[in-house]
Design a protein around this motif. Sequence first.
Motif, PDB file in Angstrom:
ATOM      1  N   VAL A 180       0.816  -1.219   0.000  1.00 44.05           N
ATOM      2  CA  VAL A 180       0.000   0.000   0.000  1.00 44.05           C
ATOM      3  C   VAL A 180       0.850   1.269   0.000  1.00 44.05           C
ATOM      4  CG1 VAL A 180      -1.995  -1.098   1.080  1.00 44.05           C
ATOM      5  CG2 VAL A 180      -0.235  -0.069   2.527  1.00 44.05           C
ATOM      6  N   GLN A 181       2.064   1.202   0.539  1.00 45.96           N
ATOM      7  CA  GLN A 181       2.870   2.417   0.660  1.00 45.96           C
ATOM      8  C   GLN A 181       3.467   2.887  -0.659  1.00 45.96           C
ATOM      9  OE1 GLN A 181       5.579   2.589   4.107  1.00 45.96           O
ATOM     10  NE2 GLN A 181       4.582   0.726   4.846  1.00 45.96           N
ATOM     11  N   MET A 182       3.449   2.060  -1.704  1.00 49.99           N
ATOM     12  CA  MET A 182       4.017   2.489  -2.982  1.00 49.99           C
ATOM     13  C   MET A 182       2.947   2.840  -4.009  1.00 49.99           C
ATOM     14  SD  MET A 182       5.473  -1.022  -4.718  1.00 49.99           S
ATOM     15  CE  MET A 182       4.843  -0.795  -6.375  1.00 49.99           C
ATOM     16  N   HIS A 183       1.733   3.148  -3.529  1.00 57.03           N
ATOM     17  CA  HIS A 183       0.641   3.491  -4.436  1.00 57.03           C
ATOM     18  C   HIS A 183       0.212   4.948  -4.258  1.00 57.03           C
ATOM     19  CE1 HIS A 183       0.436  -0.831  -5.026  1.00 57.03           C
ATOM     20  NE2 HIS A 183      -0.363  -0.599  -6.048  1.00 57.03           N
ATOM     21  N   GLY A 205       2.412   7.713  -2.677  1.00 58.89           N
ATOM     22  CA  GLY A 205       3.455   6.729  -2.942  1.00 58.89           C
ATOM     23  C   GLY A 205       3.605   6.487  -4.430  1.00 58.89           C
ATOM     24  N   GLY A 206       4.754   5.996  -4.824  1.00 61.02           N
ATOM     25  CA  GLY A 206       4.976   5.686  -6.236  1.00 61.02           C
ATOM     26  C   GLY A 206       6.445   5.458  -6.491  1.00 61.02           C
ATOM     27  N   LEU A 207       6.741   4.713  -7.518  1.00 57.60           N
ATOM     28  CA  LEU A 207       8.137   4.421  -7.845  1.00 57.60           C
ATOM     29  C   LEU A 207       8.531   5.288  -9.041  1.00 57.60           C
ATOM     30  CD1 LEU A 207       8.084   0.581  -7.147  1.00 57.60           C
ATOM     31  CD2 LEU A 207       8.624   2.477  -5.616  1.00 57.60           C
ATOM     32  N   GLY A 208       9.008   4.697 -10.114  1.00 59.36           N
ATOM     33  CA  GLY A 208       9.348   5.498 -11.282  1.00 59.36           C
ATOM     34  C   GLY A 208      10.575   6.369 -11.076  1.00 59.36           C
ATOM     35  N   ARG A 209      10.613   7.459 -11.820  1.00 61.35           N
ATOM     36  CA  ARG A 209      11.787   8.330 -11.847  1.00 61.35           C
ATOM     37  C   ARG A 209      12.087   8.928 -10.478  1.00 61.35           C
ATOM     38  NH1 ARG A 209      14.421  10.563 -16.112  1.00 61.35           N
ATOM     39  NH2 ARG A 209      12.865   9.570 -17.457  1.00 61.35           N
ATOM     40  N   THR A 210      11.049   9.194  -9.692  1.00 61.53           N
ATOM     41  CA  THR A 210      11.221   9.750  -8.352  1.00 61.53           C
ATOM     42  C   THR A 210      10.536   8.826  -7.359  1.00 61.53           C
ATOM     43  OG1 THR A 210      11.084  11.970  -9.330  1.00 61.53           O
ATOM     44  CG2 THR A 210      10.937  11.825  -6.940  1.00 61.53           C
ATOM     45  N   LYS A 248       6.702  15.080 -13.668  1.00 58.60           N
ATOM     46  CA  LYS A 248       6.327  15.647 -12.371  1.00 58.60           C
ATOM     47  C   LYS A 248       4.812  15.660 -12.193  1.00 58.60           C
ATOM     48  CE  LYS A 248      10.469  18.517 -11.993  1.00 58.60           C
ATOM     49  NZ  LYS A 248      11.024  19.874 -11.775  1.00 58.60           N
ATOM     50  N   ALA A 249       4.140  14.767 -12.915  1.00 56.43           N
ATOM     51  CA  ALA A 249       2.679  14.803 -12.952  1.00 56.43           C
ATOM     52  C   ALA A 249       2.011  13.895 -11.933  1.00 56.43           C
ATOM     53  CB  ALA A 249       2.194  14.436 -14.355  1.00 56.43           C
ATOM     54  N   ARG A 250       2.751  12.963 -11.321  1.00 52.84           N
ATOM     55  CA  ARG A 250       2.136  12.039 -10.368  1.00 52.84           C
ATOM     56  C   ARG A 250       1.788  12.748  -9.069  1.00 52.84           C
ATOM     57  NH1 ARG A 250       3.103   6.518 -11.549  1.00 52.84           N
ATOM     58  NH2 ARG A 250       1.674   6.115  -9.838  1.00 52.84           N
ATOM     59  N   HIS A 466      12.842  -0.581  -7.103  1.00 48.05           N
ATOM     60  CA  HIS A 466      13.130   0.247  -5.930  1.00 48.05           C
ATOM     61  C   HIS A 466      12.830  -0.478  -4.617  1.00 48.05           C
ATOM     62  CE1 HIS A 466      13.965   3.848  -8.252  1.00 48.05           C
ATOM     63  NE2 HIS A 466      12.818   3.734  -8.879  1.00 48.05           N
ATOM     64  N   VAL A 467      11.872  -1.417  -4.632  1.00 50.87           N
ATOM     65  CA  VAL A 467      11.510  -2.100  -3.390  1.00 50.87           C
ATOM     66  C   VAL A 467      11.987  -3.549  -3.370  1.00 50.87           C
ATOM     67  CG1 VAL A 467       9.585  -0.596  -2.788  1.00 50.87           C
ATOM     68  CG2 VAL A 467       9.189  -2.560  -4.302  1.00 50.87           C
ATOM     69  N   GLY A 468      12.929  -3.892  -4.229  1.00 50.45           N
ATOM     70  CA  GLY A 468      13.548  -5.204  -4.167  1.00 50.45           C
ATOM     71  C   GLY A 468      14.683  -5.205  -3.150  1.00 50.45           C
ATOM     72  N   HIS A 469      14.878  -6.317  -2.452  1.00 52.35           N
ATOM     73  CA  HIS A 469      16.068  -6.443  -1.604  1.00 52.35           C
ATOM     74  C   HIS A 469      17.305  -6.145  -2.442  1.00 52.35           C
ATOM     75  CE1 HIS A 469      13.789  -9.538   1.119  1.00 52.35           C
ATOM     76  NE2 HIS A 469      13.242  -8.343   1.132  1.00 52.35           N
ATOM     77  N   ILE A 470      17.292  -6.690  -3.664  1.00 50.00           N
ATOM     78  CA  ILE A 470      18.252  -6.298  -4.695  1.00 50.00           C
ATOM     79  C   ILE A 470      17.438  -5.781  -5.877  1.00 50.00           C
ATOM     80  CG2 ILE A 470      20.049  -7.060  -6.293  1.00 50.00           C
ATOM     81  CD1 ILE A 470      20.777  -9.259  -4.304  1.00 50.00           C
ATOM     82  N   GLY A 471      17.713  -4.567  -6.300  1.00 51.90           N
ATOM     83  CA  GLY A 471      17.008  -3.995  -7.431  1.00 51.90           C
ATOM     84  C   GLY A 471      17.968  -3.722  -8.576  1.00 51.90           C
TER      85      GLY A 471
END
Length: 560
Positions: A180-183, A205-210, A248-250, A466-471
Amino acid sequence: MYIYDEYDQRIVDERVAQFRDQTRRYLAGELTNDEFKPLRLQNGLYIQRYAPMLRVAVPYGLLNAKQARKLAHVARTYDKGYAHVSTRQNFQYNWPELKNVPDILAELASVQMHAIQTSGNCIRNVTTDQFAGIAPDEVVDPRPLAEILRQWSTFHPEFALLPRKFKFAVSGSVNDRAVVQMHDIGLEFFRDAAGELRIKVWVGGGLGRTPILGEVIEEALPWQHMLSYSESILRVYNRWGRRDNLYKARIKILVKALGIEEFRRQVEAEWAHHKDGVNTLTQAEFDRIAKCFTAPAYESLPEDDAGFSAKLTEEKAFANWVKRNVHAHRQPGYRAVTLSLKVTGIAPGDVTDRQLDIVADLAERYSFGELRTTHEQNIVLSDVKLADLHALWLEARAAGLATPNIGLITDIICCPGGSFCDLANAKSIPIAESIQQLFDDLDYQHDIGDLELNISGCMNSCGHHHVGHIGILGVDKNDSEWYQVSIGGKQGNDASLGEVIGPSFAADEVAGVVKRLIDVYVEARLPEERFIDTVRRLGPAPFKERVYADRQPAKKKVEA
């Protein structure tokens, strides 16, 4: 699972007819590319590197056997004999011909499926825990709530053209398996001291470029206000979200720019206008939606089974599979089973038409005809009798669906990358295969233990690196494919973002880099410590030192 009513079916059928005419007009030259683009995106159709890609919605990851067979039929008839499970729990086809897409959508509509809002700047497929409804730690079954969100958001006129795509995740368990924290909005249901159902609301929350983990905007929202409060968040975002800069739209950028306190103030001000309006949920409405889900006819079974226990003792391979791929169930005598789509030499998440037919057969024989997709790109049979596990394992193994690697290093999350996607900077699938080959010894994998390895081909982070133990992230470096490596990311209640360890690596170096990271862990771990625990205890320094040891320039000799 959820069964369409007459209204649901009419909406989907009408959308198919509408898109059929839009496609006809485009192919006849009556619509330009620019005119057709938003229309196809509303129906899940992208134009990728080599062919169109069609993304099929699987709301909250739930399917029945009839739908799985239809997906197999589509793969055989209109594609190249396989489909791909995405990290949003959807199915994707990489090779459909544009002229055939309306026929594909009509086929899907015949089994209560569609591709509506799987792309474009709208509210996307609502996701949740793959063990929803069966998890022992569940507070509330989130599927009816996710379905309410789906119905509310589908064709919502106010949110059909947001500044950017928008994603919900819903968790009804103590342990968050929906990330839930990455949405954009994460809804975490819990019960307060009085036993009342409440929602901890995460936003931004969100991953991507930022990459940004969400912040809590509301600690204990009464569940009845799920829609009205979400609508207030979306209205503030729709009003102030950037439309002049794609990157920068998210909503995460807006929340960071305003600060959570100011963002909360604006949401509360908006909410005050319609807090107790038509979007306030009632128990009657919840019950109405809940009745649309068919409940399995569970038998009264003992929690233990002598035959199952004997097989565990007799067959090591079966015991290894049970350890990794079989999960607890709230109903005595039943278990959930993950069918692994992570076989060495095959793109993670890919499943053939034949395998989909077999999965449908297995679901009917062993799991009340239901199956689920996961954001880890696997398939779950949710309701298997303990006594049936051995027979299921034999059949799944024969079909290449029983690799005992769930949660291990070869259970890789991986986007299609440059093999298909126009946006990718680098290929992801060959990197996944090189790592799978290097760690193909199952005994070695089991010794390493729990480890999440995620790969993305570009900054859009479809592989959740970004949220992998290894990414691992593909980057463009002087028109060549290179890869950044990060460590320390994690999903779940204690989610964290990974830290890049240093300069990027060439493709043929990546698997070796992962091996050196694992070597540091194996040498330094404490008993019962997972890779992520060791990284958090030691920090990144010893891992960086090992990885870059052979890249250090030699020291010049000092003349005597």
